[in-house]
Scaffold this active site. Structure first.
Site, short mmCIF file in Angstrom:
data_model
loop_
_atom_site.label_atom_id
_atom_site.label_comp_id
_atom_site.label_asym_id
_atom_site.label_seq_id
_atom_site.Cartn_x
_atom_site.Cartn_y
_atom_site.Cartn_z
N VAL A 186 -2.73 0.90 -33.76
CA VAL A 186 -4.09 1.38 -34.01
C VAL A 186 -4.31 1.45 -35.52
O VAL A 186 -3.45 1.98 -36.25
CB VAL A 186 -4.32 2.76 -33.36
N HIS A 209 -0.89 7.75 -31.98
CA HIS A 209 -0.14 8.47 -30.96
C HIS A 209 -1.01 8.68 -29.71
O HIS A 209 -0.54 8.53 -28.58
CB HIS A 209 0.28 9.86 -31.47
N GLY A 216 5.26 14.11 -34.16
CA GLY A 216 4.14 15.02 -34.42
C GLY A 216 3.20 14.48 -35.48
O GLY A 216 3.20 13.29 -35.78
N GLU A 269 3.97 -0.59 -31.38
CA GLU A 269 4.38 -1.79 -32.11
C GLU A 269 4.35 -1.54 -33.61
O GLU A 269 4.92 -2.31 -34.38
CB GLU A 269 3.45 -2.96 -31.77
N LYS A 270 3.67 -0.50 -34.03
CA LYS A 270 3.60 -0.14 -35.45
C LYS A 270 5.00 -0.11 -36.08
O LYS A 270 5.21 -0.56 -37.19
CB LYS A 270 2.90 1.21 -35.55
P1 AMP Z 1 6.12 8.72 -35.13
O1 AMP Z 1 5.54 10.05 -34.84
O2 AMP Z 1 5.62 8.11 -36.40
O3 AMP Z 1 7.62 8.68 -35.00
O4 AMP Z 1 5.58 7.74 -34.01
C1 AMP Z 1 5.73 8.07 -32.65
C2 AMP Z 1 5.32 6.86 -31.82
O5 AMP Z 1 3.96 6.54 -32.11
C3 AMP Z 1 6.15 5.62 -32.17
O6 AMP Z 1 6.40 4.89 -30.98
C4 AMP Z 1 5.23 4.88 -33.10
O7 AMP Z 1 5.47 3.48 -33.13
C5 AMP Z 1 3.87 5.18 -32.49
N1 AMP Z 1 2.83 5.00 -33.49
C6 AMP Z 1 2.78 5.51 -34.74
N2 AMP Z 1 1.68 5.06 -35.39
C7 AMP Z 1 1.03 4.24 -34.53
C8 AMP Z 1 -0.17 3.45 -34.61
N3 AMP Z 1 -0.91 3.41 -35.72
N4 AMP Z 1 -0.52 2.72 -33.53
C9 AMP Z 1 0.23 2.74 -32.40
N5 AMP Z 1 1.36 3.46 -32.26
C10 AMP Z 1 1.76 4.20 -33.30
#
Ligand code: AMP
Length: 281
Positions: A176, A37, A31, A148-149
Site C-alpha cells: 500500500v 497493515h 505495531g 510484499e513491502k
Molecule cells: P511491520 O510492522 O513493519 O513489521 O510490518 C508488519 C507486516 O505488515 C509485514 O508483513 C509487512 O510487510 C506489512 N506491511 C508493512 N507496510 C506495508 C505496506 N505499505 N503495504 C502492505 N503491507 C505492509
C-alpha cells in the site's frame, strides 16, 4: 475485540475456534499500524472467520545501533486501527515472554538470509525468522498474512514454513502506497518534511527500472545501474543497494526474462527505507 498481553494464551483460544469450524487468520506486525497493515487485516477478515493480530516490536531483528529504542509504539492507536480493519483479537506480548533471557534457540536462515537485507543488516532475517516461527507455532493452523513491502521477509517466511512443515498458508499482500508512491511504513514517521519529499525517489527508481525491462532491456547490471542512478540523483537519499532478482529464490538472473522483482534500499537522512516492484521480462 479481545486484547491479550500473553501470546501463550493464543493456542487455547485459537484451538477452540478451530474446533468450532472457524478459519483462523493471523497478522504479525510491529505495531504503529497504518493503512498497509490494515490492508493485511482486511484481507484476513475477508478470507477467515477469525483474525488475530500480533503487535510486538521484536528486538531480535534490530542490529546494534538500529532504531529499536526509538521505534514508534502506540498500542492504544493500534487497537483502533486493528478493530476498524476487522481484527477479532490483538495480542501484544512482552519481550520477557517472547524472548526470555534464558532462551538459547534461534532460527537461522542460511543463503536467503545472508543476501540483500541480510548482508546490509547481519542477523536481521534470523531475528525475524526466530520470532515468526514462535508466533506461527503459537497461532497453529492458520492463514498468515505478510506484506510484499518487505519482500525478502515474505520469501524467507514462505521458505521457513515449508522447511519446518508448519501448518500455515502464507498469503502475500500487495504494498500500500501514499499518493506520491512512497510505500507506507512505520519508519516514514521518522522522516523530516524535506526527507519525506525526497522519499518518492525509491518508487520512481523502481518504476524506471521496470520500464527499461518492459522496453526490452535484458542486462540486469544495466537495470541495477539505472535504479541506482535515479536514487543518487536525489541529494538527500543515499543508495544502500539495488537488485533485480527471481521473486521466488531471490537469485540474480543472468538475463532478464519471466517474473522478476526489483529491490531497492536507501538511507533518507537517518532513516533506512526499502521498496520493491514486480515486473515481467
Ligand atoms: P511491520 O510492522 O513493519 O513489521 O510490518 C508488519 C507486516 O505488515 C509485514 O508483513 C509487512 O510487510 C506489512 N506491511 C508493512 N507496510 C506495508 C505496506 N505499505 N503495504 C502492505 N503491507 C505492509
Amino acid at each position: 475485540m479481545e486484547v491479550l498481553e500473553r501470546a501463550g494464551e493464543l493456542p487455547g483460544i485459537l484451538d477452540r475456534l478451530r474446533a468450532g469450524g472457524h478459519r483462523v487468520g493471523f497478522v504479525p506486525t510491529m505495531g504503529a499500524l497504518h493503512d498497509g497493515h490494515a490492508s493485511l487485516i482486511e484481507r484476513a477478515a475477508e478470507e477467515c472467520d477469525h483474525v488475530s493480530v500480533c503487535v510486538y516490536v521484536n528486538p531480535l531483528q534490530f542490529g546494534p545501533g538500529e532504531d529499536y529504542a526509538t521505534y514508534p509504539r502506540d498500542l492504544a492507536a493500534d487497537l483502533v486501527v486493528a478493530e476498524k480493519a476487522g481484527a477479532d483479537l490483538v495480542v501484544a506480548p512482552e519481550v520477557e515472554e517472547m524472548a526470555p533471557a534464558e532462551a538459547c534457540t534461534v532460527v537461522r536462515v542460511t543463503e536467503l538470509g545472508e543476501i540483500l537485507e541480510g548482508r546490509a543488516r547481519p542477523g536481521h532475517l534470523d531475528g525475524v525468522a526466530t520470532v515468526v516461527t514462535k508466533l506461527l507455532c503459537l497461532a497453529g493452523r492458520c492463514r498468515a498474512y505478510f506484506g510484499e513491502k518487505d519482500f525478502q521477509q515474505l520469501v524467507v517466511v514462505r521458505r521457513l514454513v515449508a522447511d519446518l512443515s508448519l501448518p500455515v498458508e502464507v498469503v502475500g499482500c500487495p504494498t500500500v502506497r501514499a499518493v506520491d508512491g512512497v510505500a507506507l511504513s512505520s519508519r516514514n514517521a521518522a522522516l523530516s518534511g524535506e526527507e519525506r519529499e525526497a522519499a518518492p525517489v525509491l518508487y520512481r527508481a523502481l518504476r524506471a527500472g521496470a520500464a527499461s525491462i518492459v522496453a526490452g532491456e535484458r542486462d540486469p547490471a544495466e537495470v541495477v545501474e539505472l535504479i541506482g542512478a535515479v536514487v543518487e540523483a536525489e541529494p538527500l537519499v543515499e543508495l544502500d543497494y539495488a537488485a533485480v532478482v527471481d521473486p521466488e529464490t531471490l537469485a540474480s538472473p543472468e538475463t532478464l526474462a519471466g517474473a522478476l522483482r526489483l529491490l531497492v534500499a536507501a538511507r533518507v537522512g537517518g532513516t533506512r527505507l526499502v521498496d520493491n516492484l514486480g515486473v515481467r521480462g
